[in-house]
Design a protein around this motif. Structure first.
Motif, mmCIF file in Angstrom:
data_model
loop_
_atom_site.group_PDB
_atom_site.id
_atom_site.type_symbol
_atom_site.label_atom_id
_atom_site.label_comp_id
_atom_site.label_asym_id
_atom_site.label_seq_id
_atom_site.Cartn_x
_atom_site.Cartn_y
_atom_site.Cartn_z
ATOM 1 N N ILE A 1 0.835 -1.206 0.000
ATOM 2 C CA ILE A 1 0.000 0.000 0.000
ATOM 3 C C ILE A 1 0.869 1.254 0.000
ATOM 4 O O ILE A 1 0.625 2.204 -0.751
ATOM 5 C CB ILE A 1 -0.978 -0.030 1.192
ATOM 6 C CG1 ILE A 1 -2.020 -1.130 0.975
ATOM 7 C CG2 ILE A 1 -1.663 1.321 1.374
ATOM 8 C CD1 ILE A 1 -2.895 -1.390 2.173
ATOM 9 N N PHE A 2 1.917 1.261 0.817
ATOM 10 C CA PHE A 2 2.839 2.401 0.859
ATOM 11 C C PHE A 2 3.502 2.611 -0.498
ATOM 12 O O PHE A 2 3.621 3.748 -0.974
ATOM 13 C CB PHE A 2 3.895 2.187 1.948
ATOM 14 C CG PHE A 2 4.958 3.237 1.950
ATOM 15 C CD1 PHE A 2 4.704 4.504 2.430
ATOM 16 C CD2 PHE A 2 6.223 2.948 1.456
ATOM 17 C CE1 PHE A 2 5.684 5.480 2.420
ATOM 18 C CE2 PHE A 2 7.212 3.905 1.443
ATOM 19 C CZ PHE A 2 6.946 5.178 1.919
ATOM 20 N N SER A 3 3.938 1.530 -1.147
ATOM 21 C CA SER A 3 4.595 1.639 -2.451
ATOM 22 C C SER A 3 3.643 2.183 -3.509
ATOM 23 O O SER A 3 4.027 3.043 -4.313
ATOM 24 C CB SER A 3 5.123 0.274 -2.894
ATOM 25 O OG SER A 3 6.080 -0.190 -1.997
ATOM 26 N N LEU A 4 2.417 1.705 -3.514
ATOM 27 C CA LEU A 4 1.447 2.192 -4.495
ATOM 28 C C LEU A 4 1.123 3.670 -4.293
ATOM 29 O O LEU A 4 0.999 4.431 -5.257
ATOM 30 C CB LEU A 4 0.181 1.350 -4.449
ATOM 31 C CG LEU A 4 0.322 -0.081 -4.964
ATOM 32 C CD1 LEU A 4 -0.973 -0.849 -4.734
ATOM 33 C CD2 LEU A 4 0.709 -0.099 -6.420
ATOM 34 N N ILE A 5 1.012 4.078 -3.043
ATOM 35 C CA ILE A 5 0.754 5.498 -2.762
ATOM 36 C C ILE A 5 1.951 6.347 -3.167
ATOM 37 O O ILE A 5 1.797 7.424 -3.760
ATOM 38 C CB ILE A 5 0.394 5.688 -1.271
ATOM 39 C CG1 ILE A 5 -0.980 5.072 -0.992
ATOM 40 C CG2 ILE A 5 0.402 7.162 -0.886
ATOM 41 C CD1 ILE A 5 -1.343 5.022 0.477
ATOM 42 N N ALA A 6 3.173 5.864 -2.883
ATOM 43 C CA ALA A 6 4.376 6.610 -3.262
ATOM 44 C C ALA A 6 4.497 6.721 -4.778
ATOM 45 O O ALA A 6 4.852 7.790 -5.311
ATOM 46 C CB ALA A 6 5.615 5.925 -2.673
ATOM 47 N N ILE A 7 4.201 5.654 -5.503
ATOM 48 C CA ILE A 7 4.246 5.695 -6.965
ATOM 49 C C ILE A 7 3.205 6.673 -7.502
ATOM 50 O O ILE A 7 3.469 7.441 -8.428
ATOM 51 C CB ILE A 7 4.044 4.286 -7.549
ATOM 52 C CG1 ILE A 7 5.264 3.414 -7.271
ATOM 53 C CG2 ILE A 7 3.753 4.338 -9.042
ATOM 54 C CD1 ILE A 7 5.048 1.952 -7.562
ATOM 55 N N HIS A 8 2.035 6.671 -6.907
ATOM 56 C CA HIS A 8 0.977 7.588 -7.343
ATOM 57 C C HIS A 8 1.408 9.044 -7.183
ATOM 58 O O HIS A 8 1.276 9.848 -8.112
ATOM 59 C CB HIS A 8 -0.293 7.311 -6.541
ATOM 60 C CG HIS A 8 -1.394 8.279 -6.805
ATOM 61 N ND1 HIS A 8 -2.112 8.285 -7.981
ATOM 62 C CD2 HIS A 8 -1.883 9.290 -6.051
ATOM 63 C CE1 HIS A 8 -3.000 9.271 -7.933
ATOM 64 N NE2 HIS A 8 -2.885 9.882 -6.777
ATOM 65 N N PHE A 9 1.939 9.389 -6.012
ATOM 66 C CA PHE A 9 2.352 10.770 -5.790
ATOM 67 C C PHE A 9 3.570 11.143 -6.630
ATOM 68 O O PHE A 9 3.665 12.264 -7.136
ATOM 69 C CB PHE A 9 2.625 11.023 -4.308
ATOM 70 C CG PHE A 9 1.355 11.178 -3.518
ATOM 71 C CD1 PHE A 9 0.428 12.151 -3.826
ATOM 72 C CD2 PHE A 9 1.092 10.339 -2.456
ATOM 73 C CE1 PHE A 9 -0.750 12.292 -3.101
ATOM 74 C CE2 PHE A 9 -0.077 10.465 -1.719
ATOM 75 C CZ PHE A 9 -0.995 11.448 -2.049
ATOM 76 N N ALA A 10 4.502 10.207 -6.817
ATOM 77 C CA ALA A 10 5.664 10.496 -7.659
ATOM 78 C C ALA A 10 5.246 10.723 -9.101
ATOM 79 O O ALA A 10 5.780 11.596 -9.780
ATOM 80 C CB ALA A 10 6.671 9.350 -7.570
ATOM 81 N N TRP A 11 4.277 9.953 -9.577
ATOM 82 C CA TRP A 11 3.815 10.146 -10.947
ATOM 83 C C TRP A 11 3.090 11.476 -11.089
ATOM 84 O O TRP A 11 3.185 12.134 -12.120
ATOM 85 C CB TRP A 11 2.917 8.991 -11.375
ATOM 86 C CG TRP A 11 2.579 9.087 -12.831
ATOM 87 C CD1 TRP A 11 1.402 9.482 -13.370
ATOM 88 C CD2 TRP A 11 3.448 8.829 -13.926
ATOM 89 N NE1 TRP A 11 1.472 9.464 -14.732
ATOM 90 C CE2 TRP A 11 2.723 9.070 -15.111
ATOM 91 C CE3 TRP A 11 4.771 8.411 -14.024
ATOM 92 C CZ2 TRP A 11 3.281 8.913 -16.364
ATOM 93 C CZ3 TRP A 11 5.320 8.252 -15.290
ATOM 94 C CH2 TRP A 11 4.579 8.500 -16.426
ATOM 95 N N LYS A 12 2.354 11.878 -10.048
ATOM 96 C CA LYS A 12 1.686 13.179 -10.105
ATOM 97 C C LYS A 12 2.707 14.305 -10.181
ATOM 98 O O LYS A 12 2.503 15.298 -10.875
ATOM 99 C CB LYS A 12 0.784 13.379 -8.883
ATOM 100 C CG LYS A 12 -0.523 12.643 -8.960
ATOM 101 C CD LYS A 12 -1.390 12.986 -7.789
ATOM 102 C CE LYS A 12 -2.450 13.934 -8.277
ATOM 103 N NZ LYS A 12 -3.512 14.164 -7.327
ATOM 104 N N VAL A 13 3.819 14.170 -9.463
ATOM 105 C CA VAL A 13 4.827 15.229 -9.428
ATOM 106 C C VAL A 13 5.715 15.183 -10.669
ATOM 107 O O VAL A 13 5.957 16.207 -11.308
ATOM 108 C CB VAL A 13 5.674 15.115 -8.140
ATOM 109 C CG1 VAL A 13 6.831 16.091 -8.162
ATOM 110 C CG2 VAL A 13 4.798 15.362 -6.917
ATOM 111 N N TYR A 14 6.239 14.004 -11.022
ATOM 112 C CA TYR A 14 7.238 13.894 -12.074
ATOM 113 C C TYR A 14 6.714 13.286 -13.372
ATOM 114 O O TYR A 14 7.484 13.070 -14.302
ATOM 115 C CB TYR A 14 8.410 13.027 -11.586
ATOM 116 C CG TYR A 14 9.130 13.629 -10.418
ATOM 117 C CD1 TYR A 14 9.903 14.764 -10.565
ATOM 118 C CD2 TYR A 14 9.038 13.064 -9.148
ATOM 119 C CE1 TYR A 14 10.564 15.333 -9.500
ATOM 120 C CE2 TYR A 14 9.690 13.614 -8.079
ATOM 121 C CZ TYR A 14 10.454 14.743 -8.250
ATOM 122 O OH TYR A 14 11.094 15.304 -7.192
#
Length: 101
Positions: free
Chosen positions: A46-59
């Protein structure tokens, strides 16, 4: 007759789902090693999926722009044919085939 069968079928599905959920809750509340490992792995997922989601939103736009070829040609900046190659013409003088052949 069909209504009875449908109700029985749906009742069995509901009972099996309820029994699965009750066993899952019992295992979840137990202090077992496999449950602890499952909780850790689920939290990591869950943490990894949330981190990927936010990283994709930013970068995401930056990454997309890096791999998007700009310019004219077949694939953006890619030329249609290589200038140092003669193309796909055969030595026998046959007409080149297109995608319909």
């Amino acid at each position: 007759m069909d209504d009875t069968w449908d109700f029985e079928f749906l009742s069995r599905i509901a009972d099996s789902c309820l029994s699965f959920l009750s066993e899952f809750v019992e295992d979840w509340l137990a202090n077992d090693m496999r449950v602890s490992i499952f909780k850790i792995l689920l939290s990591w997922l869950i943490f990894s999926l949330i981190a990927i989601h936010f990283a994709w939103k930013v970068y995401g736009n930056t990454v997309n722009d890096m791999y998007y070829r700009q310019g004219t040609g077949q694939n953006g900046g890619t030329p249609d044919t290589a200038s140092h190659l003669g193309g796909w013409d055969s030595a026998a003088g046959d007409t080149p085939k297109d995608h319909r052949d």
